[in-house]
Design a protein around this motif. Sequence first.
Motif, PDB file in Angstrom:
ATOM      1  N   ALA A 115       0.833  -1.195   0.000  1.00  0.00           N
ATOM      2  CA  ALA A 115       0.000   0.000   0.000  1.00  0.00           C
ATOM      3  C   ALA A 115       0.873   1.252   0.000  1.00  0.00           C
ATOM      4  O   ALA A 115       2.023   1.237   0.458  1.00  0.00           O
ATOM      5  CB  ALA A 115      -0.931  -0.001   1.209  1.00  0.00           C
ATOM      6  N   GLY A 116       0.338   2.314  -0.499  1.00  0.00           N
ATOM      7  CA  GLY A 116       1.062   3.585  -0.536  1.00  0.00           C
ATOM      8  C   GLY A 116       0.801   4.318  -1.840  1.00  0.00           C
ATOM      9  O   GLY A 116       0.204   3.766  -2.779  1.00  0.00           O
ATOM     10  N   ARG A 117       1.257   5.551  -1.904  1.00  0.00           N
ATOM     11  CA  ARG A 117       1.068   6.380  -3.091  1.00  0.00           C
ATOM     12  C   ARG A 117       2.331   6.300  -3.934  1.00  0.00           C
ATOM     13  O   ARG A 117       3.434   6.549  -3.441  1.00  0.00           O
ATOM     14  CB  ARG A 117       0.777   7.826  -2.687  1.00  0.00           C
ATOM     15  N   ARG A 118       2.168   5.945  -5.215  1.00  0.00           N
ATOM     16  CA  ARG A 118       3.305   5.770  -6.115  1.00  0.00           C
ATOM     17  C   ARG A 118       3.157   6.671  -7.342  1.00  0.00           C
ATOM     18  O   ARG A 118       2.041   7.009  -7.745  1.00  0.00           O
ATOM     19  CB  ARG A 118       3.405   4.306  -6.591  1.00  0.00           C
ATOM     20  N   THR A 119       4.305   7.020  -7.891  1.00  0.00           N
ATOM     21  CA  THR A 119       4.338   7.767  -9.151  1.00  0.00           C
ATOM     22  C   THR A 119       4.873   6.845 -10.239  1.00  0.00           C
ATOM     23  O   THR A 119       5.982   6.301 -10.115  1.00  0.00           O
ATOM     24  CB  THR A 119       5.248   9.009  -9.043  1.00  0.00           C
ATOM     25  N   LEU A 120       4.044   6.652 -11.276  1.00  0.00           N
ATOM     26  CA  LEU A 120       4.461   5.810 -12.403  1.00  0.00           C
ATOM     27  C   LEU A 120       4.964   6.715 -13.522  1.00  0.00           C
ATOM     28  O   LEU A 120       4.363   7.746 -13.820  1.00  0.00           O
ATOM     29  CB  LEU A 120       3.291   4.965 -12.898  1.00  0.00           C
ATOM     30  N   ARG A 121       6.048   6.295 -14.140  1.00  0.00           N
ATOM     31  CA  ARG A 121       6.671   7.067 -15.218  1.00  0.00           C
ATOM     32  C   ARG A 121       6.794   6.167 -16.438  1.00  0.00           C
ATOM     33  O   ARG A 121       7.417   5.101 -16.367  1.00  0.00           O
ATOM     34  CB  ARG A 121       8.044   7.570 -14.785  1.00  0.00           C
ATOM     35  N   LEU A 122       6.164   6.554 -17.529  1.00  0.00           N
ATOM     36  CA  LEU A 122       6.277   5.813 -18.779  1.00  0.00           C
ATOM     37  C   LEU A 122       7.218   6.571 -19.701  1.00  0.00           C
ATOM     38  O   LEU A 122       6.999   7.760 -19.982  1.00  0.00           O
ATOM     39  CB  LEU A 122       4.912   5.631 -19.435  1.00  0.00           C
ATOM     40  N   ARG A 123       8.271   5.902 -20.133  1.00  0.00           N
ATOM     41  CA  ARG A 123       9.282   6.543 -20.973  1.00  0.00           C
ATOM     42  C   ARG A 123       9.506   5.724 -22.223  1.00  0.00           C
ATOM     43  O   ARG A 123       9.583   4.494 -22.164  1.00  0.00           O
ATOM     44  CB  ARG A 123      10.591   6.713 -20.208  1.00  0.00           C
ATOM     45  N   VAL A 124       9.626   6.408 -23.357  1.00  0.00           N
ATOM     46  CA  VAL A 124       9.962   5.757 -24.618  1.00  0.00           C
ATOM     47  C   VAL A 124      11.406   6.101 -24.965  1.00  0.00           C
ATOM     48  O   VAL A 124      11.824   7.260 -24.870  1.00  0.00           O
ATOM     49  CB  VAL A 124       8.997   6.202 -25.746  1.00  0.00           C
ATOM     50  N   GLN A 125      12.183   5.065 -25.305  1.00  0.00           N
ATOM     51  CA  GLN A 125      13.559   5.271 -25.737  1.00  0.00           C
ATOM     52  C   GLN A 125      13.514   5.595 -27.224  1.00  0.00           C
ATOM     53  O   GLN A 125      13.436   4.707 -28.075  1.00  0.00           O
ATOM     54  CB  GLN A 125      14.392   4.008 -25.473  1.00  0.00           C
ATOM     55  N   ALA A 126      13.520   6.886 -27.522  1.00  0.00           N
ATOM     56  CA  ALA A 126      13.307   7.333 -28.895  1.00  0.00           C
ATOM     57  C   ALA A 126      14.507   7.003 -29.776  1.00  0.00           C
ATOM     58  O   ALA A 126      15.655   7.018 -29.321  1.00  0.00           O
ATOM     59  CB  ALA A 126      13.043   8.826 -28.926  1.00  0.00           C
ATOM     60  N   PRO A 127      14.269   6.712 -31.053  1.00  0.00           N
ATOM     61  CA  PRO A 127      15.382   6.456 -31.979  1.00  0.00           C
ATOM     62  C   PRO A 127      16.128   7.745 -32.306  1.00  0.00           C
ATOM     63  O   PRO A 127      15.693   8.852 -31.994  1.00  0.00           O
ATOM     64  CB  PRO A 127      14.681   5.884 -33.218  1.00  0.00           C
ATOM     65  N   GLU A 128      17.220   7.603 -32.978  1.00  0.00           N
ATOM     66  CA  GLU A 128      18.045   8.755 -33.341  1.00  0.00           C
ATOM     67  C   GLU A 128      17.263   9.668 -34.298  1.00  0.00           C
ATOM     68  O   GLU A 128      16.521   9.212 -35.158  1.00  0.00           O
ATOM     69  CB  GLU A 128      19.333   8.262 -34.026  1.00  0.00           C
ATOM     70  N   GLY A 129      17.424  10.963 -34.105  1.00  0.00           N
ATOM     71  CA  GLY A 129      16.717  11.938 -34.943  1.00  0.00           C
ATOM     72  C   GLY A 129      15.442  12.456 -34.332  1.00  0.00           C
ATOM     73  O   GLY A 129      14.735  13.257 -34.955  1.00  0.00           O
ATOM     74  N   ASP A 130      15.120  12.016 -33.106  1.00  0.00           N
ATOM     75  CA  ASP A 130      13.907  12.506 -32.455  1.00  0.00           C
ATOM     76  C   ASP A 130      14.015  14.011 -32.220  1.00  0.00           C
ATOM     77  O   ASP A 130      15.009  14.499 -31.668  1.00  0.00           O
ATOM     78  CB  ASP A 130      13.720  11.778 -31.117  1.00  0.00           C
ATOM     79  N   ARG A 131      12.980  14.741 -32.626  1.00  0.00           N
ATOM     80  CA  ARG A 131      13.038  16.202 -32.602  1.00  0.00           C
ATOM     81  C   ARG A 131      12.933  16.780 -31.206  1.00  0.00           C
ATOM     82  O   ARG A 131      13.586  17.773 -30.878  1.00  0.00           O
ATOM     83  CB  ARG A 131      11.901  16.770 -33.455  1.00  0.00           C
ATOM     84  N   ASN A 132      12.125  16.176 -30.350  1.00  0.00           N
ATOM     85  CA  ASN A 132      11.835  16.784 -29.050  1.00  0.00           C
ATOM     86  C   ASN A 132      11.917  15.741 -27.942  1.00  0.00           C
ATOM     87  O   ASN A 132      10.917  15.104 -27.603  1.00  0.00           O
ATOM     88  CB  ASN A 132      10.445  17.437 -29.086  1.00  0.00           C
ATOM     89  N   PRO A 133      13.088  15.559 -27.341  1.00  0.00           N
ATOM     90  CA  PRO A 133      13.222  14.558 -26.274  1.00  0.00           C
ATOM     91  C   PRO A 133      12.368  14.880 -25.050  1.00  0.00           C
ATOM     92  O   PRO A 133      12.101  13.992 -24.238  1.00  0.00           O
ATOM     93  CB  PRO A 133      14.719  14.612 -25.915  1.00  0.00           C
ATOM     94  N   ALA A 134      11.925  16.121 -24.897  1.00  0.00           N
ATOM     95  CA  ALA A 134      11.176  16.509 -23.702  1.00  0.00           C
ATOM     96  C   ALA A 134       9.814  15.830 -23.614  1.00  0.00           C
ATOM     97  O   ALA A 134       9.231  15.755 -22.531  1.00  0.00           O
ATOM     98  CB  ALA A 134      11.005  18.023 -23.668  1.00  0.00           C
ATOM     99  N   ASP A 135       9.272  15.356 -24.756  1.00  0.00           N
ATOM    100  CA  ASP A 135       7.945  14.730 -24.714  1.00  0.00           C
ATOM    101  C   ASP A 135       8.015  13.209 -24.775  1.00  0.00           C
ATOM    102  O   ASP A 135       7.054  12.550 -25.128  1.00  0.00           O
ATOM    103  CB  ASP A 135       7.064  15.254 -25.855  1.00  0.00           C
ATOM    104  N   ASN A 136       9.173  12.650 -24.388  1.00  0.00           N
ATOM    105  CA  ASN A 136       9.351  11.196 -24.448  1.00  0.00           C
ATOM    106  C   ASN A 136       8.939  10.480 -23.168  1.00  0.00           C
ATOM    107  O   ASN A 136       9.091   9.260 -23.065  1.00  0.00           O
ATOM    108  CB  ASN A 136      10.819  10.857 -24.743  1.00  0.00           C
ATOM    109  N   ALA A 137       8.455  11.219 -22.168  1.00  0.00           N
ATOM    110  CA  ALA A 137       8.062  10.593 -20.911  1.00  0.00           C
ATOM    111  C   ALA A 137       6.851  11.305 -20.345  1.00  0.00           C
ATOM    112  O   ALA A 137       6.593  12.474 -20.646  1.00  0.00           O
ATOM    113  CB  ALA A 137       9.214  10.622 -19.903  1.00  0.00           C
ATOM    114  N   ARG A 138       6.115  10.580 -19.523  1.00  0.00           N
ATOM    115  CA  ARG A 138       4.952  11.148 -18.846  1.00  0.00           C
ATOM    116  C   ARG A 138       4.741  10.407 -17.539  1.00  0.00           C
ATOM    117  O   ARG A 138       5.039   9.231 -17.429  1.00  0.00           O
ATOM    118  CB  ARG A 138       3.723  11.052 -19.737  1.00  0.00           C
ATOM    119  N   GLU A 139       4.198  11.126 -16.545  1.00  0.00           N
ATOM    120  CA  GLU A 139       4.019  10.555 -15.216  1.00  0.00           C
ATOM    121  C   GLU A 139       2.575  10.670 -14.763  1.00  0.00           C
ATOM    122  O   GLU A 139       1.831  11.545 -15.220  1.00  0.00           O
ATOM    123  CB  GLU A 139       4.930  11.265 -14.195  1.00  0.00           C
ATOM    124  N   ALA A 140       2.199   9.788 -13.831  1.00  0.00           N
ATOM    125  CA  ALA A 140       0.884   9.837 -13.199  1.00  0.00           C
ATOM    126  C   ALA A 140       0.976   9.135 -11.855  1.00  0.00           C
ATOM    127  O   ALA A 140       1.806   8.242 -11.659  1.00  0.00           O
ATOM    128  CB  ALA A 140      -0.181   9.175 -14.081  1.00  0.00           C
TER     129      ALA A 140
END
Length: 839
Positions: free
Chosen positions: A357-382
């Motif tokens: 039990a407890g409050r957790r933060t889940l982070r989903l991250r994609v390992q983007a291939p080379e040439g990705d324009r915006n690394p800042a949008d490769n992860a999201r949390e909830a």
Amino acid sequence: MTFVLPPLLAESVTRTTFEWARIQSNSDWIRPILVLIVILLFVRYMYRRDAEELRPWWKWLLTALRTAVFLGLLVLYLQPSWRSEREEVRNSRALLLFDTSLSMRLSDADPSAGGGTRNRSQNVADALEKSDFIGRLRKTHDVAVFQFDDALKPDSVANLKKVSPENEKSAETPPPLQGGGVDDGNETPDHAASPGPLPGWNKLLAPSGTETRLGQALMQLIQQERGTPVSGIIVFSDGGQNAGISPESAVELAREAKIPIFTVGLGSDKQPTNVAVSDLVVPARAYPGDQYTVTGYLQAQGMPGKTVVVRVLSRPAGNGTEAGKDDEGELLESREVTLGGDGEVLPVKFELLPDAAGRRTLRLRVQAPEGDRNPADNAREADIEIIDRKSRVLLFADGAMREYQFLRNQLYRDRYTSVDVLLQSGREGMSQDADVILDDFPATRREMYEYDCVVAFDPNWQALSVQQIELLEKWVADQGGGLIVVAGPVHVGQNIDGWVHDSAMSTVRNLYPVEFYGRLATVDGGVFAGKEAWPLDFTREGQEADFLWLADTATANRQAWNDFPGVYSCCLVRGPKPGATVYAWFSDPRAVQVGDQPVYFAGQFYGSGSVFYMGSGEMWRLRAVDDTYFEKFYTKLIRHVSQGRLLRGSSRGVLLVGQDRYLLGNTVEVRAQLTDLRLEPLESPSVKLEVFAPNGATQAVTLRPDPTRVGAFLGQFPALLEGTYRLELPVPESDNERLSRRIQVKAPDLERENPRRNDALLSAIAKNTGGRYYIGMESAVATHGVPPLTMQLKDRTSTVVLPITPDPQEKETWLRWIMIALCGFLCLEWLVRRLLRLA
């Protein structure tokens, strides 16, 4: 016939002329003059005969008095009037139409399109601030600035007057303004306002719209401005038309109105290469040992068929992440995913098993291939709450309506919910599928405070004691209880002497987010019931409220509700209370009595709790569309109204938000219910909320006291970045105790499906209306090379003569004086005749 007044008056802006209303030409004088001459000759003949024995000067006096009367009557017949006209110079108008949809928040990798880290909107603002483009336009035209996205903003956000020659030098370097520079409407005698400051472009052009309705915006603007001397419309957009009417209709209207449209293409015409985690759906809570589903949504551009690695990580809630680290937290699961076509949204699901039990933060991250324009949008949390206790729900009803029965059966089967029931019309010993069957409403704090949610199906509130009603109110306001009230035909609809009109039931009515009609209202309340189903008309807030979603995405949710035929009945109420949010209206036009449609879904915060209102108990009809819709609806709704109880991590208070997921550009409303060290409602002029944006920036938001409830504090802030926001509120008078929440902010899929500049559309609009297409801001603001845009707009300044409505009081005054004069002449003539003893 008109007589112009002396030159001194004619030189003024307002010109006044005198005229006889009955004289339209010289021939119109002949008849009244001939009649007057005949009458005067007759008058002279009569007085020569009657006053034959009098001295000559008495004859002439009497003749003059009678002549004056007939001359006055002639003046009245000819209707003298003074007509005033105002000459008004209408400056030529240049209309600037800026795209403020969320696609303007994209940044372009192509340097020729203003790449770098600046987005499209910022590039436009930079070009306008660094160039004299606006100043050159103002030498010839008034400049009006308009915005559009999912609709045209009807009023211009900035009106910049034409610069007169004597003010031209000062207009070249106007002082900066952080905000909208708006014309105050005061004109100088030469009809040119002083130059004034230019707008703060970054603020004016901030993207917020979820759609791009270019055709609709152009048509509305042309219809709105076609009566003015418009030189042309300049459109600044990427051409991403994705909703509304086709621009072809606007083009036809522009050609008819002879208004050329000049288009400025923004962004890059190349397909960007990028992969983003566009959304992350995590249940608000789960239970140890019970598997739950986490769904991430990937959206890629320029990477069809490429394989990427997607990871899910977990860490205790409240622990921040360090920028640039991909391995923050414990790795739970990872997998390889093949990306879809451009703009295609690809769901990626993970089945996870919590162990503690407890409050957790889940982070989903994609390992983007080379040439990705915006690394800042490769992860999201909830965040997710792992709880080891059941939710307790009380179903409270007078009669066992279908809605009550279906929900009771659903909750009774749910192993994570404990459901108690109180059926007021039930008989003693009656069997029901419930954990506990109550004989009376809870009467003590210990009994009431065990519940997380109460669902009231048209109950007889008058059967409750004053103490029980006060206990319910305190449970909602102070303990964060969730209350769902369902209107019905018995106690809300048909009972005139029921609780709706009972003065002793004011506490219950205060809980409802709607206002009921009073006894003396000219409009009857009650329940409207039809013979056919009518769909629910969701407001924008309702469409964006994720707790009302029947599917995982906004698009799928809209389709699900569109498939629902609707409901047959709805309680008729006066309207929503101030501060309440309407989520849906009942759409049957026959139910309208005064003003808007009847409210069907509405909600409000009440202290630290939440109350949700339903216009009738007919959500069981969702089962005819899909067996799971009814269960999803009530599961999410109960979870939403109970958030004050389920997420209460401190005895000192609770931090609430309107919903867990917002669209980019929405306003996030925050509410905090706080207590002091003695656990009494906190009294303070304000409290500070810390907002941590997805890019790491921190914003301080001041929460002000709610005037309607002690200890409650309200505030809001705009969600301007996509990703996860973390809200933290330091509890006053505590040892660094903090209340925290996380919200998800997502950009609509429409604005990302095709981010390329639409050269074909923008070029066609300009070509077919007599305008010209400019690619990029550099070519638009340039003063050489391609024919400068500012030189393409012709001067359409015009002068119009406007009549001034005469003052009826002035006309009445001079008519009164003429009548007084006529009466005076007649009285004097009568007096003279009496003195001279004439018949």
